[in-house]
Structures are given as C-alpha cells and as structure tokens.
Motif scaffolding. Structure first.
Motif, PDB file in Angstrom:
ATOM      1  N   GLY A  98     -93.759   4.638 -21.750  1.00 25.06           N
ATOM      2  CA  GLY A  98     -94.568   5.677 -21.515  1.00 25.06           C
ATOM      3  C   GLY A  98     -94.224   6.064 -20.211  1.00 25.06           C
ATOM      4  N   GLY A  99     -93.498   5.335 -19.150  1.00 29.48           N
ATOM      5  CA  GLY A  99     -93.169   5.747 -17.513  1.00 29.48           C
ATOM      6  C   GLY A  99     -91.895   6.603 -17.883  1.00 29.48           C
ATOM      7  N   LEU A 100     -90.977   6.089 -18.814  1.00 32.21           N
ATOM      8  CA  LEU A 100     -89.649   6.797 -18.851  1.00 32.21           C
ATOM      9  C   LEU A 100     -89.760   8.109 -19.439  1.00 32.21           C
ATOM     10  CD1 LEU A 100     -87.399   3.601 -20.140  1.00 32.21           C
ATOM     11  CD2 LEU A 100     -87.707   4.593 -17.736  1.00 32.21           C
ATOM     12  N   ILE A 101     -90.798   8.311 -20.410  1.00 30.48           N
ATOM     13  CA  ILE A 101     -91.112   9.650 -20.954  1.00 30.48           C
ATOM     14  C   ILE A 101     -91.787  10.838 -19.773  1.00 30.48           C
ATOM     15  CG2 ILE A 101     -92.297  10.983 -22.537  1.00 30.48           C
ATOM     16  CD1 ILE A 101     -91.836   8.455 -24.247  1.00 30.48           C
ATOM     17  N   VAL A 102     -92.516  10.174 -19.120  1.00 29.82           N
ATOM     18  CA  VAL A 102     -93.554  11.007 -18.295  1.00 29.82           C
ATOM     19  C   VAL A 102     -92.837  10.974 -16.831  1.00 29.82           C
ATOM     20  CG1 VAL A 102     -95.867  11.244 -17.270  1.00 29.82           C
ATOM     21  CG2 VAL A 102     -95.694  10.474 -19.594  1.00 29.82           C
ATOM     22  N   GLY A 103     -92.453   9.901 -16.414  1.00 33.77           N
ATOM     23  CA  GLY A 103     -91.815  10.161 -14.863  1.00 33.77           C
ATOM     24  C   GLY A 103     -90.814  11.101 -14.899  1.00 33.77           C
ATOM     25  N   PRO A 104     -89.575  10.979 -15.398  1.00 36.07           N
ATOM     26  CA  PRO A 104     -88.574  11.943 -15.292  1.00 36.07           C
ATOM     27  C   PRO A 104     -88.950  13.232 -15.615  1.00 36.07           C
ATOM     28  CG  PRO A 104     -87.818   9.771 -16.473  1.00 36.07           C
ATOM     29  CD  PRO A 104     -89.353   9.801 -16.406  1.00 36.07           C
ATOM     30  N   LEU A 105     -89.735  13.412 -16.682  1.00 30.79           N
ATOM     31  CA  LEU A 105     -90.082  14.771 -16.913  1.00 30.79           C
ATOM     32  C   LEU A 105     -90.877  15.586 -15.894  1.00 30.79           C
ATOM     33  CD1 LEU A 105     -90.336  16.951 -19.353  1.00 30.79           C
ATOM     34  CD2 LEU A 105     -92.371  15.836 -20.036  1.00 30.79           C
ATOM     35  N   VAL A 106     -91.729  14.969 -15.235  1.00 34.81           N
ATOM     36  CA  VAL A 106     -92.405  15.464 -14.166  1.00 34.81           C
ATOM     37  C   VAL A 106     -91.527  15.678 -13.003  1.00 34.81           C
ATOM     38  CG1 VAL A 106     -94.302  15.011 -12.549  1.00 34.81           C
ATOM     39  CG2 VAL A 106     -94.815  14.652 -14.882  1.00 34.81           C
ATOM     40  N   GLY A 107     -90.836  14.610 -12.814  1.00 33.47           N
ATOM     41  CA  GLY A 107     -89.839  14.761 -11.564  1.00 33.47           C
ATOM     42  C   GLY A 107     -88.684  16.078 -11.908  1.00 33.47           C
ATOM     43  N   ALA A 108     -88.464  16.153 -13.130  1.00 34.64           N
ATOM     44  CA  ALA A 108     -87.463  17.201 -13.392  1.00 34.64           C
ATOM     45  C   ALA A 108     -88.145  18.438 -13.346  1.00 34.64           C
ATOM     46  CB  ALA A 108     -86.660  16.973 -14.934  1.00 34.64           C
ATOM     47  N   LEU A 109     -89.439  18.628 -13.744  1.00 38.29           N
ATOM     48  CA  LEU A 109     -90.016  20.008 -13.703  1.00 38.29           C
ATOM     49  C   LEU A 109     -90.238  20.399 -12.188  1.00 38.29           C
ATOM     50  CD1 LEU A 109     -92.641  19.701 -16.610  1.00 38.29           C
ATOM     51  CD2 LEU A 109     -90.841  21.076 -16.473  1.00 38.29           C
ATOM     52  N   LEU A 110     -90.667  19.459 -11.344  1.00 36.48           N
ATOM     53  CA  LEU A 110     -90.809  19.600 -10.033  1.00 36.48           C
ATOM     54  C   LEU A 110     -89.408  20.139  -9.223  1.00 36.48           C
ATOM     55  CD1 LEU A 110     -93.406  17.127  -9.082  1.00 36.48           C
ATOM     56  CD2 LEU A 110     -93.841  19.450  -9.369  1.00 36.48           C
ATOM     57  N   ALA A 111     -88.270  19.556  -9.643  1.00 31.64           N
ATOM     58  CA  ALA A 111     -87.317  19.783  -9.030  1.00 31.64           C
ATOM     59  C   ALA A 111     -86.639  21.270  -9.548  1.00 31.64           C
ATOM     60  CB  ALA A 111     -86.062  18.577  -9.502  1.00 31.64           C
ATOM     61  N   TRP A 112     -86.879  21.530 -10.711  1.00 29.53           N
ATOM     62  CA  TRP A 112     -86.505  22.830 -11.178  1.00 29.53           C
ATOM     63  C   TRP A 112     -87.469  23.863 -10.194  1.00 29.53           C
ATOM     64  CZ3 TRP A 112     -89.935  26.255 -13.990  1.00 29.53           C
ATOM     65  CH2 TRP A 112     -89.506  27.538 -14.267  1.00 29.53           C
ATOM     66  N   LYS A 113     -88.489  23.656 -10.118  1.00 32.26           N
ATOM     67  CA  LYS A 113     -89.570  24.452  -9.298  1.00 32.26           C
ATOM     68  C   LYS A 113     -89.129  24.767  -8.071  1.00 32.26           C
ATOM     69  CE  LYS A 113     -94.445  25.162  -8.069  1.00 32.26           C
ATOM     70  NZ  LYS A 113     -95.796  24.605  -8.256  1.00 32.26           N
ATOM     71  N   TRP A 114     -88.588  23.662  -7.351  1.00 31.83           N
ATOM     72  CA  TRP A 114     -88.161  23.635  -6.068  1.00 31.83           C
ATOM     73  C   TRP A 114     -86.881  24.152  -5.824  1.00 31.83           C
ATOM     74  CZ3 TRP A 114     -91.093  18.287  -5.300  1.00 31.83           C
ATOM     75  CH2 TRP A 114     -92.315  18.679  -5.297  1.00 31.83           C
ATOM     76  N   GLY A 115     -86.102  24.657  -6.940  1.00 29.62           N
ATOM     77  CA  GLY A 115     -84.714  24.949  -6.664  1.00 29.62           C
ATOM     78  C   GLY A 115     -83.652  23.848  -6.709  1.00 29.62           C
ATOM     79  N   VAL A 116     -84.007  22.606  -7.394  1.00 25.38           N
ATOM     80  CA  VAL A 116     -83.084  21.659  -7.106  1.00 25.38           C
ATOM     81  C   VAL A 116     -82.036  21.652  -8.445  1.00 25.38           C
ATOM     82  CG1 VAL A 116     -82.735  18.799  -7.015  1.00 25.38           C
ATOM     83  CG2 VAL A 116     -84.323  20.335  -5.555  1.00 25.38           C
ATOM     84  N   PRO A 117     -80.844  21.222  -8.110  1.00 24.87           N
ATOM     85  CA  PRO A 117     -80.082  21.007  -9.533  1.00 24.87           C
ATOM     86  C   PRO A 117     -80.587  19.956 -10.231  1.00 24.87           C
ATOM     87  CG  PRO A 117     -78.760  20.540  -7.909  1.00 24.87           C
ATOM     88  CD  PRO A 117     -80.098  21.215  -7.151  1.00 24.87           C
ATOM     89  N   VAL A 118     -81.329  20.276 -11.705  1.00 18.20           N
ATOM     90  CA  VAL A 118     -81.996  19.034 -11.944  1.00 18.20           C
ATOM     91  C   VAL A 118     -80.919  17.952 -12.686  1.00 18.20           C
ATOM     92  CG1 VAL A 118     -83.564  18.589 -13.918  1.00 18.20           C
ATOM     93  CG2 VAL A 118     -84.001  20.733 -12.681  1.00 18.20           C
ATOM     94  N   LEU A 119     -80.199  18.462 -13.431  1.00 16.96           N
ATOM     95  CA  LEU A 119     -79.385  17.276 -14.068  1.00 16.96           C
ATOM     96  C   LEU A 119     -78.596  16.481 -12.959  1.00 16.96           C
ATOM     97  CD1 LEU A 119     -77.714  19.259 -16.911  1.00 16.96           C
ATOM     98  CD2 LEU A 119     -79.626  17.532 -16.887  1.00 16.96           C
ATOM     99  N   ARG A 120     -78.183  16.941 -11.843  1.00 14.20           N
ATOM    100  CA  ARG A 120     -77.628  16.334 -10.854  1.00 14.20           C
ATOM    101  C   ARG A 120     -78.615  15.252 -10.166  1.00 14.20           C
ATOM    102  NH1 ARG A 120     -73.876  19.414  -6.594  1.00 14.20           N
ATOM    103  NH2 ARG A 120     -73.422  17.199  -6.237  1.00 14.20           N
ATOM    104  N   ALA A 121     -79.783  15.767  -9.701  1.00 13.80           N
ATOM    105  CA  ALA A 121     -80.950  15.028  -9.401  1.00 13.80           C
ATOM    106  C   ALA A 121     -81.204  13.861 -10.158  1.00 13.80           C
ATOM    107  CB  ALA A 121     -81.945  15.772  -9.100  1.00 13.80           C
ATOM    108  N   LEU A 122     -81.318  14.063 -11.611  1.00 14.69           N
ATOM    109  CA  LEU A 122     -81.522  12.980 -12.638  1.00 14.69           C
ATOM    110  C   LEU A 122     -80.390  12.014 -12.638  1.00 14.69           C
ATOM    111  CD1 LEU A 122     -82.798  14.596 -15.482  1.00 14.69           C
ATOM    112  CD2 LEU A 122     -84.326  13.441 -14.027  1.00 14.69           C
ATOM    113  N   ASP A 123     -79.169  12.525 -12.293  1.00  8.97           N
ATOM    114  CA  ASP A 123     -77.749  11.335 -12.369  1.00  8.97           C
ATOM    115  C   ASP A 123     -78.011  10.473 -11.009  1.00  8.97           C
ATOM    116  OD1 ASP A 123     -76.559  12.469 -14.478  1.00  8.97           O
ATOM    117  OD2 ASP A 123     -75.297  13.780 -13.438  1.00  8.97           O
ATOM    118  N   VAL A 124     -78.498  11.062 -10.028  1.00 11.24           N
ATOM    119  CA  VAL A 124     -78.961  10.360  -8.826  1.00 11.24           C
ATOM    120  C   VAL A 124     -79.904   9.323  -8.961  1.00 11.24           C
ATOM    121  CG1 VAL A 124     -79.642  10.503  -6.348  1.00 11.24           C
ATOM    122  CG2 VAL A 124     -78.132  12.043  -7.193  1.00 11.24           C
ATOM    123  N   ILE A 125     -80.930   9.523  -9.768  1.00  7.65           N
ATOM    124  CA  ILE A 125     -82.012   8.804  -9.875  1.00  7.65           C
ATOM    125  C   ILE A 125     -81.894   7.646 -10.662  1.00  7.65           C
ATOM    126  CG2 ILE A 125     -84.427   8.705 -10.677  1.00  7.65           C
ATOM    127  CD1 ILE A 125     -83.968   9.947  -7.846  1.00  7.65           C
TER     128      ILE A 125
END
Length: 286
Positions: A98-125
C-alpha cells in the motif's frame, strides 16, 4: 528462553500512559536515514534539493496512509470489530505494498507539479526507500508479526503463545520472514548503488524500476512462507501485487533504456546549440 532468537518485547519505555515502542523508533530511523541518503544524492546529481525533499516528505506521509489503508481494507474482519485500532499505527500493521503504490505516486505528482524531473527524482529516492524498508522490517521482529511457517532451522524464531495463530498454539518456532525480507532489501540496496546505478543510472527511471522489480521478486518468494497473508480466493494478495510489480518494472526498465541517456541528450543539445551558433556566426557569401 536463553540463547533463543526471540523478541525482547515491543515496548522500549513506559512513562505513565505514554508508551515508546520499538516499531515507532525503527520507522522513524528508517525515514531519517532515507532522507539523509536521498539528500546527499540529490546534491551530487545537481537536482533541486528543496523541491525533491518536499515532494519526498509528502510521499512518505502518503505512503504511511496508503500502507495503513491497505492493511485495514484487507483485514477488515479485525478492524471492523475494533475500529479504534484503525489509527493505532504504533502497534504495527503497515502493509508495504500500500505504501509503495501510494507514496511514490503522490511524490511523483508533486514533483511534476513543481517542475522537478520526475524520473530522475525517483531514481534518487529508490535506494533510500529500499534501505528504509530493510530497517523498518525489524519493527515486525519486536512486535512478533510477519513471521512464517513452523521450522526447526538453526535461525528459527521463537514466537510467544499470545502471537501464534490458533492452529499453531503448540508450535514454538517459526521462519523469521521479516529477517529474510530485511536481508533481501539490504542486498537490493547494495545492487542498486554498486551495480545498477553505475551501469544504467544515466537513463532516467531505470534505477527506480529496477528497485520495484527486485523488491517484488524477493517479496513474491518470501510471501509464500508467511502465515498472515491476505487472500483473494486461492491467491495471496501480496504475491499478486508482486507479480504486477515485476511486470511494471520490466516495462519501465525497457522504456528507460530505449530513451537517450542523460549524456547522449546533453551531447545532442550541445551539438544543436553549436550548429545554431555556427549558422548565426557565418557571414553571407559576397
């Protein structure tokens, strides 16, 4: 119970009505270590640290909520009878999928909204997530949960009678599946940092999807030993989720490797800029 692998108890300290539990300490430790490691990598990558950390913070909160909701939904037979226990996360009961589905999805959506390169951010995390999971799994040890079938192996885990399933009241020792998963997660962390990232880390998304796939493989195998699985008909829910995770990971890694690497994209951009400058600087004939 001397010289036996067994939990010393779930509570570290009691101060009147306040209980400090190992589960909470380990979860907090996992989150802090994860953020520290991710922040270091963000700086090394030259990415916007403030936005990524902020997105990750909301991702953690959302992940905890998702993990609890997953647990409650698939264990409604218990929580429906004891609704006050729904919010008692300090007692355990966070379902990782449940955490692995919801957590990265919310984080990725916010990163996209704030202009962050989403895939690179996910690689870091990703390495931070799997290391946090390796640490957090030890909370299950202190709570005497997430153990497996009876066993007589040398590393068998003693479970007190109050925490045994009714059908195994007379059995003392069980597979420490929390330990198997913690060790697997630690191995995945090492593979991501030492082997996978140096080879495919310049392809945005490859490290994150490799993490999803490797975790899912280990969880699928370990889940077969557990006694507390959620079921849908004849299937374990966690194994279905893990199988889906492997499919998503394979598709994600293939897609990431097909796209130009960061180095190739930078070279192409530099080349295009150079050609543009060359054309602007050339004097017309005559």
């Amino acid at each position: 119970m001397q010289d036996v692998f067994a939990s010393p108890g779930a509570i570290v300290l009691e101060l009147g009505p306040l209980q400090i539990r190992w589960y909470g300490i380990l979860m907090a430790t996992a989150i802090l270590v994860g953020f520290w490691l991710a922040h270091r990598r963000v700086i090394q990558e030259g990415l916007p640290a403030d936005q990524i950390v902020r997105a990750a913070q909301w991702g953690v909160v959302a992940g905890l909520v998702g993990a609890r909701l997953y647990e409650v939904v698939f264990n409604w037979g218990y929580y429906g009878r004891f609704p006050s226990k729904i919010i008692a996360v300090w007692e355990g009961g966070l379902a990782m999928h449940g955490g692995l589905i919801v957590g990265p999805l919310v984080g990725a959506l916010l990163a996209w909204k704030w202009g962050v390169p989403v895939l690179r951010a996910l690689d870091v995390i990703a390495p931070s997530m799997i290391l946090g999971q390796a640490i957090g799994r030890w909370g299950n040890f202190f709570n005497e949960e997430a153990f497996g079938a009876p066993t007589d192996l040398a590393w068998k885990l003693y479970i007190s009678p109050a925490h045994r399933p009714p059908e195994f009241r007379q059995v003392d020792f069980f597979h420490p599946t929390f330990l198997y998963e913690s060790l697997w997660n630690l191995l995945v962390f090492v593979l991501l940092v030492r082997w996978i990232r140096p080879r495919v880390g310049r392809h945005p998304g490859a490290v994150f999807f490799a993490y999803v796939g490797l975790y899912s493989v280990g969880r699928f195998l370990i889940e077969a030993l557990r006694l507390d699985s959620f079921w849908i008909g004849p299937f374990r829910v966690a194994q279905l989720a893990s199988a889906a995770g492997v499919l998503v990971a394979v598709a994600g890694v293939r897609s990431a490797l097909r796209r130009p690497s960061l180095d190739a994209a930078s070279a192409a951009a530099a080349s295009a800029t150079g050609r543009g400058r060359g054309k602007r600087g050339r004097r017309p004939p005559g």
